[in-house]
Design a protein around this motif. Structure first.
Motif, PDB file in Angstrom:
ATOM      1  N   GLU A 190       0.828  -1.216   0.000  1.00 60.44           N
ATOM      2  CA  GLU A 190       0.000   0.000   0.000  1.00 60.44           C
ATOM      3  C   GLU A 190       0.864   1.269   0.000  1.00 60.44           C
ATOM      4  N   THR A 191       0.224   2.357  -0.359  1.00 59.93           N
ATOM      5  CA  THR A 191       0.910   3.646  -0.363  1.00 59.93           C
ATOM      6  C   THR A 191       1.347   4.002   1.066  1.00 59.93           C
ATOM      7  N   GLY A 192       2.608   4.379   1.213  1.00 61.44           N
ATOM      8  CA  GLY A 192       3.120   4.831   2.517  1.00 61.44           C
ATOM      9  C   GLY A 192       3.384   3.710   3.507  1.00 61.44           C
ATOM     10  N   ILE A 193       3.498   2.475   3.018  1.00 62.38           N
ATOM     11  CA  ILE A 193       3.691   1.343   3.950  1.00 62.38           C
ATOM     12  C   ILE A 193       5.169   1.179   4.349  1.00 62.38           C
ATOM     13  N   GLY A 194       6.043   1.942   3.678  1.00 65.48           N
ATOM     14  CA  GLY A 194       7.468   1.906   4.045  1.00 65.48           C
ATOM     15  C   GLY A 194       8.346   1.196   3.022  1.00 65.48           C
ATOM     16  N   LYS A 195       7.924   1.164   1.769  1.00 63.51           N
ATOM     17  CA  LYS A 195       8.675   0.444   0.722  1.00 63.51           C
ATOM     18  C   LYS A 195      10.034   1.125   0.455  1.00 63.51           C
ATOM     19  N   ARG A 204      14.814   3.922  14.934  1.00 63.82           N
ATOM     20  CA  ARG A 204      13.697   4.861  15.053  1.00 63.82           C
ATOM     21  C   ARG A 204      13.584   5.250  16.524  1.00 63.82           C
TER      22      ARG A 204
HETATM   23  P1  GTP Z   1       4.975   5.567  -1.330  1.00 62.71           P
HETATM   24  O1  GTP Z   1       6.131   5.310  -2.243  1.00 62.71           O
HETATM   25  O2  GTP Z   1       4.580   7.001  -1.279  1.00 62.71           O
HETATM   26  O3  GTP Z   1       3.845   4.644  -1.567  1.00 62.71           O
HETATM   27  O4  GTP Z   1       5.458   5.274   0.169  1.00 62.71           O
HETATM   28  P2  GTP Z   1       6.365   4.103   0.663  1.00 62.71           P
HETATM   29  O5  GTP Z   1       5.602   2.840   0.757  1.00 62.71           O
HETATM   30  O6  GTP Z   1       7.623   4.073  -0.116  1.00 62.71           O
HETATM   31  O7  GTP Z   1       6.640   4.571   2.157  1.00 62.71           O
HETATM   32  P3  GTP Z   1       7.860   5.433   2.659  1.00 62.71           P
HETATM   33  O8  GTP Z   1       9.079   4.627   2.719  1.00 62.71           O
HETATM   34  O9  GTP Z   1       7.895   6.712   1.924  1.00 62.71           O
HETATM   35  O10 GTP Z   1       7.390   5.685   4.171  1.00 62.71           O
HETATM   36  C1  GTP Z   1       6.232   6.375   4.491  1.00 62.71           C
HETATM   37  C2  GTP Z   1       6.295   6.825   5.939  1.00 62.71           C
HETATM   38  O11 GTP Z   1       6.383   5.685   6.793  1.00 62.71           O
HETATM   39  C3  GTP Z   1       7.508   7.671   6.231  1.00 62.71           C
HETATM   40  O12 GTP Z   1       7.117   8.693   7.114  1.00 62.71           O
HETATM   41  C4  GTP Z   1       8.464   6.738   6.949  1.00 62.71           C
HETATM   42  O13 GTP Z   1       9.286   7.384   7.898  1.00 62.71           O
HETATM   43  C5  GTP Z   1       7.507   5.796   7.659  1.00 62.71           C
HETATM   44  N1  GTP Z   1       8.097   4.477   7.838  1.00 62.71           N
HETATM   45  C6  GTP Z   1       8.827   3.810   6.938  1.00 62.71           C
HETATM   46  N2  GTP Z   1       9.187   2.624   7.442  1.00 62.71           N
HETATM   47  C7  GTP Z   1       8.693   2.554   8.690  1.00 62.71           C
HETATM   48  C8  GTP Z   1       8.724   1.572   9.727  1.00 62.71           C
HETATM   49  O14 GTP Z   1       9.297   0.507   9.590  1.00 62.71           O
HETATM   50  N3  GTP Z   1       8.064   1.856  10.878  1.00 62.71           N
HETATM   51  C9  GTP Z   1       7.404   3.019  11.061  1.00 62.71           C
HETATM   52  N4  GTP Z   1       6.794   3.219  12.216  1.00 62.71           N
HETATM   53  N5  GTP Z   1       7.344   3.969  10.119  1.00 62.71           N
HETATM   54  C10 GTP Z   1       7.973   3.734   8.956  1.00 62.71           C
END
Ligand code: GTP
Length: 423
Positions: free
Chosen positions: A49-54, A252
């Motif tokens: 999903e979007t923003g899941i931490g990929k 973190r």
């Molecule tokens: P999109 O490419 O926009 O879909 O997002 P993404 O899936 O690549 O997620 P991204 O890595 O940008 O992380 C989104 C948010 O989640 C950021 O604010 C990160 O700091 C946070 N985040 C990433 N990994 C973790 C994790 O393992 N734990 C927590 N609590 N937050 C995380």
């Protein structure tokens, strides 16, 4: 070993271990130096999903800060972004391709959300197959086939959602899937174990095949089989450096403490990195080539009519097969040509008939029009004649009346003259 083979040991001949490498025992070194020169490539697909931490996890894995813009939640459908980076660790060069899903799980109607992912994987297989079938192949061809799919599962602590199940079911025979519980720091230790077991039982009950770390090489068999039992890996990503005691670690920072990404008591990040990059990267590539791509190639060529055995169970050479296919294609072309010819002739005939009919109709119509016109004029003429005859009759009556009146006048005039004379 050589001494044992030749029996020198028994004869008490002193053996000295060679200081360098001689003969074909140097082969592995040749391969290593060649690979180092050429560099390596690795293609990762991140589904989640979007923003899941990929992106954060990929950055943590490769210790980089690969640029990636944040995605919006409002895309009308799922699409994929592809980015390729040239990385270097010591003197090892790696061409890394990261394919990310964008908009996955964001639509209200999620039907077919997995289709762009399947299409992308197949398109890379197809490109490779086309390259293989070329007469002149490029030795610098960049293989874009996906070697591993990191499947990010939402840390609900509950169960897999239907979209994830459906997506995995549709891609598990095309790519090596490694399931990950994303943002595992948001699930407690007890819940995490239950969540892992739940996910695995759901995958088994839905007959979804995930990648199994190989256990055929005895040097890594034990580690790999114990790691297979720990799937899905519960991972946490972070590129931030946090101070723990006197050390700076990646982690973190929370109000209650620090989660260290590379601490195996905190999460499975190190296990993932070891399994993915240190131990099994080559196996992932082999599985992609010899298993997933092979199946794609087999199905594709079979669909095109290729086969290894003929109807009489005798093996068929490629040339024979090609010749048979060529003839079959030629026959088909001939048949289609004949059919088209017939169709064309029929169409011409139909047109001709239609044209003649139209001509006939037109001439009939013009005749009718002339006749109608003639009738109309005739009617007008008859009416004119009748009108004239009426007028003639009226005129004749008037003449008769006039003659009568004239005669009467003349009689009266004669009588008057006679009377005057008498007087
Ligand atoms: P999109 O490419 O926009 O879909 O997002 P993404 O899936 O690549 O997620 P991204 O890595 O940008 O992380 C989104 C948010 O989640 C950021 O604010 C990160 O700091 C946070 N985040 C990433 N990994 C973790 C994790 O393992 N734990 C927590 N609590 N937050 C995380």
């Amino acid at each position: 070993t050589a001494a044992r083979v030749w029996g020198w040991e028994r004869e008490n001949i002193r053996c000295l271990a060679p200081l360098g490498h001689f003969g074909f025992e140097c082969l592995p070194y040749q391969l290593v130096s060649k690979s180092m020169r050429q560099g390596f490539s690795f293609n990762i697909l991140c589904v989640g999903e979007t923003g899941i931490g990929k992106s954060t996890l990929i950055n943590t894995l490769f210790n980089t800060n690969l640029k990636d813009n944040k995605s919006s939640h409002f895309y009308p459908n799922v699409r994929l972004t592809v980015q390729t980076y040239n990385l270097q660790e010591s003197n090892v060069k790696l061409k890394l391709t990261v394919v990310n899903t964008v908009g996955y799980g964001d639509q209200i109607n999620k039907e077919g959300s997995y289709q762009p992912i399947i299409d992308y994987i197949d398109a890379q297989f197809e490109a490779y197959l086309q390259e293989e079938l070329k007469l002149k192949r490029s030795f610098r061809y960049h293989d874009t086939r996906i070697h591993v799919c990191l499947f990010f599962i939402s840390p609900t602590g509950h169960s897999l959602n239907s979209l994830d199940l459906l997506t995995m079911k549709n891609i598990d025979r095309k790519v090596n899937i490694i399931p990950l519980i994303a943002k595992a720091d948001t699930v407690s230790k007890n819940d995490l174990q239950k969540f892992k077991s739940k996910i695995m039982s759901e995958l088994i009950s839905n007959d979804i095949q995930i990648y199994q770390f190989p256990t055929d090489d005895e040097t890594i068999a034990q580690t790999n089989s114990s790691m297979n039992g720990m799937l899905p890996f519960a991972v946490v990503g972070s590129t931030d450096e946090v101070k723990v005691g006197k050390r700076m670690v990646r982690g973190r920072h929370y109000p209650w403490g620090v989660l260290q990404v590379e601490n195996e008591n905190h999460c499975d990040f190190v296990k993932l990195r070891d399994m993915l990059l240190c131990t099994n990267m080559e196996d992932l590539k082999e599985q992609t080539h010899f298993h997933h791509y092979e199946y794609y190639r087999y199905s594709k060529l079979q669909k095109l009519g290729f086969t290894d055995v003929g109807p009489d169970n005798q093996s068929v050479s490629f040339q024979e097969l090609y010749e048979a296919k060529r003839l079959e294609f030629y026959d088909q072309c001939q048949r289609e040509k004949e059919e088209l010819k017939k169709k064309f002739m029929q169409q011409v005939k139909d047109r001709e008939t239609a044209f003649k009919d139209a001509e006939k109709e037109a001439s009939t119509t013009s005749l009718m029009t002339l006749q109608n016109k003639f009738e109309h004029l005739k009617r007008i003429q008859q009416e004119e004649i009748m009108k004239l005859e009426e007028e003639k009759r009226q005129l004749e009556e008037e003449i008769i009346d006039f003659c009568k009146t004239k005669a009467a006048c003349e009689t009266l005039q004669t009588q008057a003259c006679t009377n005057i004379k008498k007087d």
